[in-house]
Write a protein that holds these residues in place. Structure first.
Motif, PDB file in Angstrom:
ATOM      1  N   VAL A  83      40.388 -11.662  57.241  1.00 24.24           N
ATOM      2  CA  VAL A  83      41.668 -12.149  56.504  1.00 24.24           C
ATOM      3  C   VAL A  83      42.627 -11.024  57.256  1.00 24.24           C
ATOM      4  O   VAL A  83      43.843 -11.044  57.197  1.00 24.24           O
ATOM      5  N   ARG A  84      42.151 -10.266  57.706  1.00 21.36           N
ATOM      6  CA  ARG A  84      43.303  -9.365  59.300  1.00 21.36           C
ATOM      7  C   ARG A  84      44.186 -10.641  59.825  1.00 21.36           C
ATOM      8  O   ARG A  84      45.200 -10.399  59.748  1.00 21.36           O
ATOM      9  N   SER A  85      43.172 -11.271  60.073  1.00 16.80           N
ATOM     10  CA  SER A  85      44.491 -12.343  61.549  1.00 16.80           C
ATOM     11  C   SER A  85      45.386 -12.905  60.023  1.00 16.80           C
ATOM     12  O   SER A  85      46.063 -14.559  60.934  1.00 16.80           O
ATOM     13  N   THR A  86      45.715 -13.077  58.954  1.00 21.15           N
ATOM     14  CA  THR A  86      45.976 -14.484  58.381  1.00 21.15           C
ATOM     15  C   THR A  86      47.096 -13.192  57.637  1.00 21.15           C
ATOM     16  O   THR A  86      47.735 -11.948  58.873  1.00 21.15           O
ATOM     17  N   ASP A  87      48.354 -14.218  57.178  1.00 19.79           N
ATOM     18  CA  ASP A  87      50.126 -13.261  56.937  1.00 19.79           C
ATOM     19  C   ASP A  87      50.142 -12.388  56.315  1.00 19.79           C
ATOM     20  O   ASP A  87      49.307 -12.326  55.049  1.00 19.79           O
ATOM     21  N   GLY A  88      50.249 -11.151  56.979  1.00 21.06           N
ATOM     22  CA  GLY A  88      51.237 -10.626  55.801  1.00 21.06           C
ATOM     23  C   GLY A  88      50.539  -8.978  55.944  1.00 21.06           C
ATOM     24  O   GLY A  88      49.730  -8.926  56.336  1.00 21.06           O
ATOM     25  N   LEU A  89      52.070  -7.985  55.915  1.00 17.76           N
ATOM     26  CA  LEU A  89      50.681  -6.276  56.271  1.00 17.76           C
ATOM     27  C   LEU A  89      49.450  -6.396  55.196  1.00 17.76           C
ATOM     28  O   LEU A  89      48.671  -5.485  55.452  1.00 17.76           O
ATOM     29  N   VAL A  90      49.761  -7.325  53.925  1.00 14.99           N
ATOM     30  CA  VAL A  90      48.691  -6.749  52.734  1.00 14.99           C
ATOM     31  C   VAL A  90      47.552  -7.108  53.644  1.00 14.99           C
ATOM     32  O   VAL A  90      46.547  -6.220  53.298  1.00 14.99           O
ATOM     33  N   ALA A  91      47.460  -8.022  54.407  1.00 16.75           N
ATOM     34  CA  ALA A  91      46.132  -8.802  55.055  1.00 16.75           C
ATOM     35  C   ALA A  91      46.199  -7.944  56.252  1.00 16.75           C
ATOM     36  O   ALA A  91      44.963  -7.737  56.086  1.00 16.75           O
ATOM     37  N   LEU A  92      47.463  -7.894  56.743  1.00 17.08           N
ATOM     38  CA  LEU A  92      46.492  -7.245  57.920  1.00 17.08           C
ATOM     39  C   LEU A  92      45.446  -5.530  57.939  1.00 17.08           C
ATOM     40  O   LEU A  92      45.215  -5.464  58.473  1.00 17.08           O
ATOM     41  N   TYR A  93      46.556  -4.871  57.496  1.00 14.68           N
ATOM     42  CA  TYR A  93      45.690  -3.938  56.557  1.00 14.68           C
ATOM     43  C   TYR A  93      44.224  -3.672  56.034  1.00 14.68           C
ATOM     44  O   TYR A  93      43.356  -2.916  56.331  1.00 14.68           O
ATOM     45  N   GLY A  94      44.118  -4.835  54.756  1.00 18.98           N
ATOM     46  CA  GLY A  94      43.259  -4.876  53.665  1.00 18.98           C
ATOM     47  C   GLY A  94      42.261  -5.503  54.613  1.00 18.98           C
ATOM     48  O   GLY A  94      40.866  -4.594  54.707  1.00 18.98           O
ATOM     49  N   GLY A  95      42.066  -6.812  55.859  1.00 18.95           N
ATOM     50  CA  GLY A  95      41.596  -6.964  56.434  1.00 18.95           C
ATOM     51  C   GLY A  95      40.551  -5.786  57.481  1.00 18.95           C
ATOM     52  O   GLY A  95      39.479  -5.725  57.414  1.00 18.95           O
ATOM     53  N   ALA A  96      41.739  -5.124  58.124  1.00 17.17           N
ATOM     54  CA  ALA A  96      40.778  -3.947  58.345  1.00 17.17           C
ATOM     55  C   ALA A  96      40.134  -3.518  57.876  1.00 17.17           C
ATOM     56  O   ALA A  96      39.183  -2.437  58.733  1.00 17.17           O
ATOM     57  N   ALA A  97      40.168  -2.535  56.762  1.00 16.76           N
ATOM     58  CA  ALA A  97      39.441  -2.224  55.695  1.00 16.76           C
ATOM     59  C   ALA A  97      38.020  -2.090  55.417  1.00 16.76           C
ATOM     60  O   ALA A  97      36.833  -1.553  55.763  1.00 16.76           O
ATOM     61  N   LEU A  98      38.159  -3.851  55.475  1.00 16.48           N
ATOM     62  CA  LEU A  98      36.841  -5.023  55.148  1.00 16.48           C
ATOM     63  C   LEU A  98      36.135  -4.892  55.960  1.00 16.48           C
ATOM     64  O   LEU A  98      35.300  -4.566  56.675  1.00 16.48           O
ATOM     65  N   ALA A  99      37.070  -4.353  57.729  1.00 14.35           N
ATOM     66  CA  ALA A  99      35.991  -5.249  59.317  1.00 14.35           C
ATOM     67  C   ALA A  99      35.490  -3.871  59.265  1.00 14.35           C
ATOM     68  O   ALA A  99      34.574  -3.336  59.469  1.00 14.35           O
ATOM     69  N   GLY A 100      36.493  -2.770  58.772  1.00 11.72           N
ATOM     70  CA  GLY A 100      36.043  -0.830  59.370  1.00 11.72           C
ATOM     71  C   GLY A 100      34.736  -0.650  58.320  1.00 11.72           C
ATOM     72  O   GLY A 100      33.657   0.253  58.738  1.00 11.72           O
ATOM     73  N   THR A 101      35.000  -1.252  56.926  1.00 11.12           N
ATOM     74  CA  THR A 101      34.127  -1.387  55.784  1.00 11.12           C
ATOM     75  C   THR A 101      32.425  -1.527  56.621  1.00 11.12           C
ATOM     76  O   THR A 101      31.271  -0.914  56.481  1.00 11.12           O
ATOM     77  N   ALA A 102      32.504  -2.937  57.277  1.00 13.88           N
ATOM     78  CA  ALA A 102      31.307  -3.724  57.562  1.00 13.88           C
ATOM     79  C   ALA A 102      30.607  -2.756  59.317  1.00 13.88           C
ATOM     80  O   ALA A 102      29.155  -2.885  59.084  1.00 13.88           O
ATOM     81  N   ILE A 103      31.161  -2.087  59.759  1.00 13.00           N
ATOM     82  CA  ILE A 103      31.178  -1.549  61.030  1.00 13.00           C
ATOM     83  C   ILE A 103      30.721  -0.374  60.721  1.00 13.00           C
ATOM     84  O   ILE A 103      29.205   0.097  60.950  1.00 13.00           O
ATOM     85  N   ALA A 104      30.631   0.661  60.018  1.00 12.71           N
ATOM     86  CA  ALA A 104      30.752   1.820  58.752  1.00 12.71           C
ATOM     87  C   ALA A 104      29.127   1.172  58.639  1.00 12.71           C
ATOM     88  O   ALA A 104      27.896   2.433  58.713  1.00 12.71           O
ATOM     89  N   ILE A 105      28.512   0.003  57.549  1.00 15.91           N
ATOM     90  CA  ILE A 105      27.016   0.000  57.246  1.00 15.91           C
ATOM     91  C   ILE A 105      26.529  -0.553  57.849  1.00 15.91           C
ATOM     92  O   ILE A 105      25.922   0.079  58.186  1.00 15.91           O
ATOM     93  N   MET A 106      27.020  -1.169  59.142  1.00 16.59           N
ATOM     94  CA  MET A 106      26.097  -1.765  60.830  1.00 16.59           C
ATOM     95  C   MET A 106      25.430  -0.276  61.441  1.00 16.59           C
ATOM     96  O   MET A 106      24.675  -0.125  61.606  1.00 16.59           O
ATOM     97  N   ASN A 107      26.772   0.104  61.130  1.00 14.86           N
ATOM     98  CA  ASN A 107      26.750   1.414  62.565  1.00 14.86           C
ATOM     99  C   ASN A 107      25.760   2.538  61.927  1.00 14.86           C
ATOM    100  O   ASN A 107      24.775   2.402  62.917  1.00 14.86           O
ATOM    101  N   VAL A 108      25.753   2.443  60.097  1.00 17.81           N
ATOM    102  CA  VAL A 108      24.199   3.679  60.110  1.00 17.81           C
ATOM    103  C   VAL A 108      22.624   2.925  59.839  1.00 17.81           C
ATOM    104  O   VAL A 108      21.802   3.012  59.805  1.00 17.81           O
ATOM    105  N   ALA A 109      23.191   0.961  59.631  1.00 16.44           N
ATOM    106  CA  ALA A 109      21.626   0.757  59.727  1.00 16.44           C
ATOM    107  C   ALA A 109      21.253   0.896  60.632  1.00 16.44           C
ATOM    108  O   ALA A 109      19.884   0.456  60.476  1.00 16.44           O
ATOM    109  N   MET A 110      21.922  -0.251  61.629  1.00 17.99           N
ATOM    110  CA  MET A 110      21.415  -0.056  63.451  1.00 17.99           C
ATOM    111  C   MET A 110      19.819   0.784  63.508  1.00 17.99           C
ATOM    112  O   MET A 110      19.246   0.243  63.928  1.00 17.99           O
ATOM    113  N   PRO A 111      21.044   2.471  63.545  1.00 20.71           N
ATOM    114  CA  PRO A 111      19.511   3.037  64.410  1.00 20.71           C
ATOM    115  C   PRO A 111      17.729   2.834  63.159  1.00 20.71           C
ATOM    116  O   PRO A 111      16.659   2.756  63.928  1.00 20.71           O
ATOM    117  N   GLY A 112      18.438   2.515  61.512  1.00 19.52           N
ATOM    118  CA  GLY A 112      17.122   2.368  61.291  1.00 19.52           C
ATOM    119  C   GLY A 112      16.307   0.775  61.142  1.00 19.52           C
ATOM    120  O   GLY A 112      14.521   0.928  61.411  1.00 19.52           O
TER     121      GLY A 112
END
Length: 382
Positions: A83-112
């Protein structure tokens, strides 16, 4: 073997979505007409999600299990960078938020995941996990400019989705076999006692400030070097070098510091090296830039390793370690998220990089102060 391969690939996916933005940030800003503050906000959005949305992982793990939680994180990551790599600022920042959410989940899950699947080799696989995290950032930093030169920044940054999907495919059999639940006992977590302890806030400030100084570099370093006159591809390689230099520190410093009675000397040395790296970039960015990157990388790699080690050392029991980790990382990443935005704003206001880099050095000095307070052996969270 499939378990280890899936684990390694998942770890390699923890930073490319973040590290792959800064080498092509000038292209993104030119294409979309963004100001420096707007460009820095791409990384800021992701890091804010790392801080605010990390608690999603324990909730998902308690309901679905750690293996399925990691799979969900990989799939969200693929969707977010697409989504972040598609056209428009909404996609840019919205996709960045989705990617950040994913990394947050994985950051916490990996030590477990490490504790669940490799209980007899926690030290080894923690080293593998952290090293893969750093290596993934380094690979993305080095590859993004040459790749964008052939296919454009959108396809280049979106290519991270391919690697996330490959990791998801390798991890899927493990997630399918995993029983529902298995996320751990959601029992008592002494948050009230933690929040009353000064040591909690010393550890949290140290965690946040070392993250802030790291994300400043991650977001703006290639742009700083390009503005100093270095080619874009060389600037990307230099960011990759500083990330690679972190590996030696992340593998060695925790082993030595964990055996020491006090971690104060290690924290001080890490902060001084980080300050020296910043100073080199400020005073002589095109003179021996590879040296500044190695010094900076060792300092920052040691800093993150020490921050995670101190979390474990300063809490008296496993439940308190988990709670302290949640407080320190969530609050710390929110603090760190301010770094790229503020540095971009200071650059926009001042028209140069001297003031932003001096601000970064000031943050390193604060990191040193709070790190020394957190590293003292006489006080623990209670």
């Amino acid at each position: 073997m499939l378990l280890v391969a899936g684990f390694v690939l998942a770890a390699l996916n923890l930073r490319p979505a973040l590290a792959g933005v800064s080498p092509v940030l000038n292209q993104i800003m030119d294409d979309l007409g963004l100001s420096p503050a707007g460009g820095g906000a791409i990384t800021t959005v992701m890091v804010v999600c790392l801080g605010l949305l990390g608690p999603l992982a324990p909730a998902l793990a308690n309901r679905l299990g750690l293996d399925r939680t990691l799979l969900i994180g990989l799939l969200i990551l693929a969707a977010g960078v697409t989504v972040r790599s598609t056209d428009g600022l909404v996609a840019l920042y919205g996709g960045a938020a989705l990617a950040g959410t994913a990394i947050a989940i994985m950051n916490v899950a990996m030590p477990g995941i490490v504790k669940q699947h490799f209980p007899s080799h926690i030290g080894i696989f923690t080293g593998v996990y952290v090293s893969c995290l750093v290596a993934g950032a380094a690979a993305a930093s080095a590859a993004m400019v040459p790749l964008s030169g052939h296919v454009g920044w959108r396809t280049a940054t979106g290519s991270v989705a391919v690697f996330a999907l490959v990791a998801a495919a390798l991890w899927a059999p493990q997630a399918v076999r995993s029983r529902k639940g298995g996320g751990g006992d959601p029992g008592h977590r002494p948050y009230r006692a933690l929040l009353r302890s000064r040591m909690t806030w010393f550890v949290t400030a140290f965690m946040g400030l070392q993250s802030l100084t790291f994300y400043i570099v991650l977001a703006w370093l290639p742009t700083i070097f390009q503005n100093a006159g270095l080619p874009a591809d060389q600037a990307g390689y230099l960011l990759s070098l500083t990330n690679l230099s972190q590996i030696a520190a992340t593998l060695s410093v925790p082993v030595h510091a964990g055996k020491a009675r006090s971690q104060v000397p290690h924290v001080a040395a890490a902060a001084v090296l980080t300050i020296a790296g910043y100073a080199g970039i400020l005073l002589a960015p095109t003179t021996l830039p590879w040296l500044w990157m190695v010094v900076l990388g060792i300092g920052q790699g040691a800093s993150i390793a020490l921050a995670l080690l101190i979390i474990a050392l300063r809490a008296p029991d496993p439940a308190s370690v988990t709670a302290l980790s949640a407080v320190a990382q969530s609050t710390g990443y929110v603090l760190a998220a301010l770094g790229p935005f503020v540095i971009g704003l200071l650059h926009q206001v001042s028209g140069g990089w001297s003031l932003p880099l001096l601000a970064g050095i000031g943050a390193c000095v604060l990191q040193l102060g709070f790190g020394v307070l957190a590293a003292r052996p006489t006080t623990t969270v209670s």
